[in-house]
Design an enzyme around this catalytic site. Structure first.
Site, PDB file in Angstrom:
ATOM      1  N   GLU A  70      78.631   6.188 123.842  1.00  0.00           N
ATOM      2  CA  GLU A  70      78.505   6.311 122.389  1.00  0.00           C
ATOM      3  C   GLU A  70      79.588   5.532 121.653  1.00  0.00           C
ATOM      4  O   GLU A  70      80.421   6.106 120.950  1.00  0.00           O
ATOM      5  CB  GLU A  70      78.495   7.786 121.993  1.00  0.00           C
ATOM      6  CG  GLU A  70      77.276   8.450 122.586  1.00  0.00           C
ATOM      7  CD  GLU A  70      77.054   9.875 122.125  1.00  0.00           C
ATOM      8  OE1 GLU A  70      78.020  10.640 122.136  1.00  0.00           O
ATOM      9  OE2 GLU A  70      75.918  10.202 121.771  1.00  0.00           O
TER      10      GLU A  70
ATOM     11  N   GLU B 194      71.666  11.258 129.991  1.00  0.00           N
ATOM     12  CA  GLU B 194      71.846  12.671 129.624  1.00  0.00           C
ATOM     13  C   GLU B 194      70.472  13.233 129.287  1.00  0.00           C
ATOM     14  O   GLU B 194      69.683  12.601 128.598  1.00  0.00           O
ATOM     15  CB  GLU B 194      72.763  12.827 128.397  1.00  0.00           C
ATOM     16  CG  GLU B 194      74.178  12.362 128.663  1.00  0.00           C
ATOM     17  CD  GLU B 194      75.094  12.436 127.442  1.00  0.00           C
ATOM     18  OE1 GLU B 194      74.853  13.257 126.529  1.00  0.00           O
ATOM     19  OE2 GLU B 194      76.067  11.660 127.417  1.00  0.00           O
TER      20      GLU B 194
HETATM   21  C1  GAL Z   1      75.845  13.284 123.871  1.00  0.00           C
HETATM   22  C2  GAL Z   1      77.220  12.863 124.269  1.00  0.00           C
HETATM   23  C3  GAL Z   1      77.945  13.906 125.047  1.00  0.00           C
HETATM   24  C4  GAL Z   1      77.788  15.237 124.399  1.00  0.00           C
HETATM   25  C5  GAL Z   1      76.347  15.564 124.295  1.00  0.00           C
HETATM   26  C6  GAL Z   1      76.087  16.858 123.589  1.00  0.00           C
HETATM   27  O1  GAL Z   1      75.451  12.610 122.747  1.00  0.00           O
HETATM   28  O2  GAL Z   1      77.203  11.685 124.998  1.00  0.00           O
HETATM   29  O3  GAL Z   1      79.285  13.562 125.136  1.00  0.00           O
HETATM   30  O4  GAL Z   1      78.326  15.187 123.121  1.00  0.00           O
HETATM   31  O5  GAL Z   1      75.693  14.595 123.537  1.00  0.00           O
HETATM   32  O6  GAL Z   1      76.662  17.929 124.165  1.00  0.00           O
END
Ligand code: GAL
Length: 957
Positions: A408, A478
């Site tokens: 990010e 993620e």
């Molecule tokens: C993503 C980010 C993580 C964390 C997650 C939400 O956008 O990369 O670091 O913030 O969301 O828990």
């Protein structure tokens, strides 16, 4: 020197170029971990640097533990923000209020240290450090989770060395370290003094590839200093820089074969652990050793509830072992290179690693990414420094197959510069970065939290996008946001990963809840330390609770990603069959022992080994089960087939369960309540069979000896984090909408109590104030004299625009009814879109153990597919049979109390009542706390419904 280096964009000065890191060699090393003298100042320049001079009187100072964070040792407090910088955004400047910790360590050299060169190594300091040894300044550095070394041989004395380190919490580096986690300053990784004898190792690069056509490995070790490389097991003894090809077994995450070797230099012998493997993108998919791999991954932040990001060896091993035991095969080291020892564990136990650089500038999103350091050439040297420190440190780990530029950080030239540097240095690995949808610098398309339908489209190649992206493999760096109760929908993702070769799996967000041990709250989260800006419990979104107990989400994930699928196969006459599918990428099934068992009424009545052919990766086998060992007596019967480790492994013992499947042979016969008993009106009560009701309200009062309170329809649940959703989610978020609609405060209007020949019927309308929606709810009670049957019918009125949280009845039993037994899904919690791990059986527990301790309390603890349950006191009990099966929840507080609680310590068990919820339906969980909501098939829409329970009082239970 002033403190101007603090907000200088340059990465530092005085330290040595980065190089390969190795844990041990025969050169001497002295750990400087331990107790250090410590003084905290409020600003970077409150104190001058005279403390660094030998002889400075530090007797009045405190002590801190190194590795450690001073804010977790009684000096100041931690701060949690997700993406907001906790200071004004004016890069590269940081606030005047800049907690600064001066650290002093006194040490003598061991008697046998020897003369010559030495290096001082810092494995991690947050966020900026200035270093002196014996009064001489060595330099300063930034890059918190990266190593920095200084040449110090000329400064060392046999005795009375003084190492002085000034650490600033905030620096220009903080702009590059805006990861979603606690801000935790300090010297949080090891500090080591390394003897560098003449002719010792400099940098070296182990290149060990595997040719799967020829089953051969090719080894070449490039070394800054010439020497030899030996691998006795392979008969290798070659010069550094010389290439050799020999037959080998390859390294994979499933078969982490390492060969022990030695880099022999005139002045040092460095142990090598060599894994031969080749990673490439071929035909649009990521392949290792010629095979497509599927990531069953997690994102791992380094976290311990007492020590923050300072992890001891045992904790790191526990993480790696827990991952392996839960079928996880990959780790993204979100969002920085981990403690180097963790990568040794990944090599040894077998985990694919995406090693991510210590880079995130997410807070610039608030400025539409203006002034983003990754798009500003002044910062490029700092970015390349970070990339180089990661790659040089970790390049000799076979487990690392992908470098990630960071997380990010928007888009910009700086990222391209990092990628170019990495490719030039290490063309043998792939590059990942999620933040650029154009995939300018990457070898794969990566997304976070895409909804299922989009993953399906991507898998089919129908997602469009720039040409450069369309041919790339796809991963979810993620997904499955494991905040609170959830995530839901994992099995649905897994099907999409298995259906389309391009979809190569993903990494759950995230491994562990970052709740800090706290006497007031149990575990503390954002805001608990009075932070000015914070993001609450968004820091608790892991598959493990902070104390590393697996959450139901991890148990579900283990089942969803199991590498062997066991399901009903073709029957052969009376004998049932199972289909066993090998979902490994490389291994056959010969390392597993299979066994069958047969449960009747939940009791195992027979079991035995099951012979399964070795079955190659990707293949399946049909296996016949024996004849059923007993005939069905109406109690229900089920086959269970399990795949167990056939031998001890470094991460799991012989007998460890890897996968399982069940085939239900017969459901329990439904309970009949024939021959209707006649209700009788008495003094203030109506009696019917074993039950009594209030004559005026029709409310249930007793069933046999059991006093029952407040039995009625319930549609409310304490919203989960996923119900509440994240404020930035585009789709409607149910938690807030449910509350706005008033589902937490519905009223029950009594319309009629009708006593007829064979039933007591209570007619009601359940609705919240201020709205025209309602649920016409009738309770029809009948009995055969012994049992009591309740049929609930619900007809929605008005226009329901929202799903219901749940639909069922709740009732209060005396607090002594704390024992629980049920035949149904268990042993743990399950919800409609997170129930793969619930296995059919007979389970015993108690109400207290049925609670799942989410750090922020919320709906939890439901058991799925319950055919019957018993709530028991030491003297008696109440049996409940469902028609159809139901969801069972029981707790010692009301849903309202659960909803109001902010921390576990707010939940106070009632001394009077156990609240039991018998739900016909539950709404799914989804992942909307940072992802898609509940899929349509798990949505509980308000529709006419009818469901029944049969209650039977049990005497002398
Ligand atoms: C993503 C980010 C993580 C964390 C997650 C939400 O956008 O990369 O670091 O913030 O969301 O828990």
């Amino acid at each position: 020197m002033s403190h101007s280096y603090v907000d200088d964009v340059r990465p530092g000065s005085g330290s040595l170029p980065p190089r390969a890191r190795y844990a041990t060699s025969d050169a001497a090393a002295l750990s400087l971990n331990g107790s250090w003298r410590f003084r905290l100042s409020a600003t970077a320049d409150a104190e001058d640097d005279s403390f660094a001079a030998p002889g400075h009187d530090s007797s009045g100072w405190d002590e801190v533990r190194v590795p450690g964070h001073w804010v977790l040792q009684g000096h100041g407090a931690p701060v949690y923000t997700n993406h907001l910088y906790p200071f004004p955004v004016d890069p590269p400047r940081v606030p005047t209020e800049n907690p600064t910790g001066d650290h002093l360590r006194y040490f003598d050299l061991p008697g046998d240290w020897g003369g010559g060169d030495a290096l001082l190594r810092f494995d991690g300091v947050e966020s900026c450090a200035r270093v002196w040894l014996n009064g001489r300044e060595l330099g300063e550095f930034k890059g918190s989770r990266l190593p920095h070394e200084f040449a110090v041989g000329h400064l060392l004395r046999a005795e009375g060395n003084v190492l002085a380190v000034r650490v600033h919490q905030w620096s220009s580096g903080s702009y590059l370290e805006d990861q979603d986690q606690w801000w935790l300053p300090g010297i949080f990784r090891d500090v080591t003094l390394l003897h560098r004898p003449a002719g010792c190792a400099g940098d070296f690069f182990v290149h060990a590839s595997y040719d799967h056509h020829r089953a051969e490995g090719t080894l070449r070790v490039d070394s800054e200093r010439a020497g030899r490389v030996t691998v006795p097991e392979l008969g290798i003894d070659v010069a550094t820089g010389e290439q050799v090809t020999v037959p080998v077994r390859p390294w994979t995450a499933e078969t982490p074969r390492l060969y022990d070797g030695t880099l022999v230099l005139p002045g040092e012998r460095v142990p090598l652990r060599i894994g031969f493997r080749t990673v490439a993108v071929e035909d649009g998919v990521i392949k290792v050793n010629g095979e497509r791999i599927l990531f069953r991954g997690v994102n791992r932040h380094e976290f311990h509830p007492d020590t923050g990001r300072a992890l001891d060896a045992g904790t790191m091993r526990r993480d790696a072992e827990l991952m392996k035991r839960h079928n996880i095969n990959a780790v993204r080291t979100s969002h920085y290179p981990p403690h180097p020892d963790f990568l040794d564990l990944c090599d040894e136990l077998g985990l694919w690693v995406i090693d991510e650089c210590d880079l995130e500038t997410h807070g610039f999103v608030e400025q539409d990414w203006h002034d983003n350091p990754v798009d500003d050439d002044r910062w490029t040297p700092a970015l390349i420094d970070r990339a180089a420190r990661m790659v040089e440190r970790d390049k000799n780990h076979p487990s690392v197959i992908i470098w990630s530029l960071g997380n990010e950080a928007g888009t910009g030239r700086g990222l391209t510069a990092m990628a170019e540097w990495i490719r030039a240095r290490d063309p043998e690995r792939l590059i990942h970065y999620e933040g650029d949808p154009g995939c300018r610098d990457t070898d794969m398309y990566s997304r976070m939290y895409p909804p299922h339908d989009e993953v399906d489209r991507i898998g089919r190649g129908l997602d469009g996008g720039p040409a450069a992206r369309r041919g790339l493999p796809f991963i979810l760096c993620e997904y499955g946001h494991a905040m609170g109760n959830g995530p839901g929908g994992l099995a649905d993702y897994q099907r999409l990963f298995e259906a389309h070769p391009r979809n190569q799996g993903g990494f759950i967000w995230e491994w562990i809840d970052h709740g800090l041990t706290d006497a007031r709250f149990g575990f503390a989260y954002g805001g608990d330390f009075g932070e000015e800006l914070h993001d609450g419990n968004f820091v608790c979104d892991g598959l493990l609770f902070p104390d590393r107990t697996p959450s139901p989400g991890l148990i579900e994930y283990k089942k969803v990603i199991e590498p062997v699928r066991i399901e009903a196969g073709a029957a052969d006459g009376a004998a049932a069959g199972v289909r066993i599918t090998n979902l490994y990428d490389f291994s056959d099934l010969s390392h597993l022992a299979f066994e069958w068992s047969f449960q009747s009424g939940g009791e195992t009545v027979a079991h035995g080994p099951l012979t399964v052919p070795p079955t190659a990766a990707g293949a399946w086998a049909e296996v016949r089960l024996p004849e059923p060992p007993v005939s069905e007596k109406g109690v229900g019967s089920v086959w269970t087939v399990r795949a167990l480790l056939a031998e001890d492994t470094p991460w799991g013992r012989l007998g460890h369960e890897v996968a399982w499947g069940q085939l239900e042979a017969a459901r329990p016969a439904p309970v009949q309540v024939p021959g209707h008993d006649r209700p009788a009106r008495g003094q203030g009560l109506i009696t019917l069979g074993p039950a009594s009701f209030d004559v005026r309200t029709g409310e249930l009062r007793t069933i046999g000896p059991v006093a029952v309170a407040g039995a009625r329809l319930n549609v409310w649940r304490a919203p989960t984090d996923n119900d509440n959703g994240a404020p930035w989610q585009p789709d409607p978020r149910n938690g807030p909408l449910w509350r706005a609609l008033g589902l937490h405060r519905v009223r029950h209007r009594l319309d009629a109590v009708e006593v007829t020949d064979d039933a007591v019927t209570v007619r009601t309308r359940v609705a919240p104030a201020g709205r025209d929606v309602g649920l016409l709810t009738d309770y029809r009670w009948t009995s055969d004299g012994v049992r009591l049957r309740l049929t609930v019918s619900v007809v929605p009125q008005g226009r329901w625009r929202l799903p219901l949280p749940r639909l069922g009845i709740r009732l209060g039993l005396p607090a002594s009814y704390g024992g629980v037994r049920w035949y149904g899904g268990g042993p743990g919690e399950a919800y409609p879109d997170s129930r793969s791990a619930a296995r059919l059986g007979l389970w015993h527990t108690d109400v207290d153990a049925m609670q799942t301790p989410y750090v922020r309390p919320q709906e939890n603890g439901a058991r799925a597919d319950v055919r019957w349950a018993e709530l028991t006191s030491p003297q008696a009990g109440l049996r409940i049979d469902g028609d159809p099966a139901f969801w069972l929840t029981a707790r010692r507080w009301t849903t309202g109390q659960l909803d109001a609680a902010e921390h576990l310590t707010d939940l106070v068990p009632s001394a009077e009542t156990v609240w039991v919820e018998l739900d016909h339906l539950q709404h799914g969980l989804g992942s909307q706390s940072c992802g898609p909501g509940v899929l349509p098939e798990y949505r509980l829409d308000a529709r006419p419904a009818e469901f029944s329970f049969v209650f039977t009082p049990l005497d002398g239970a």
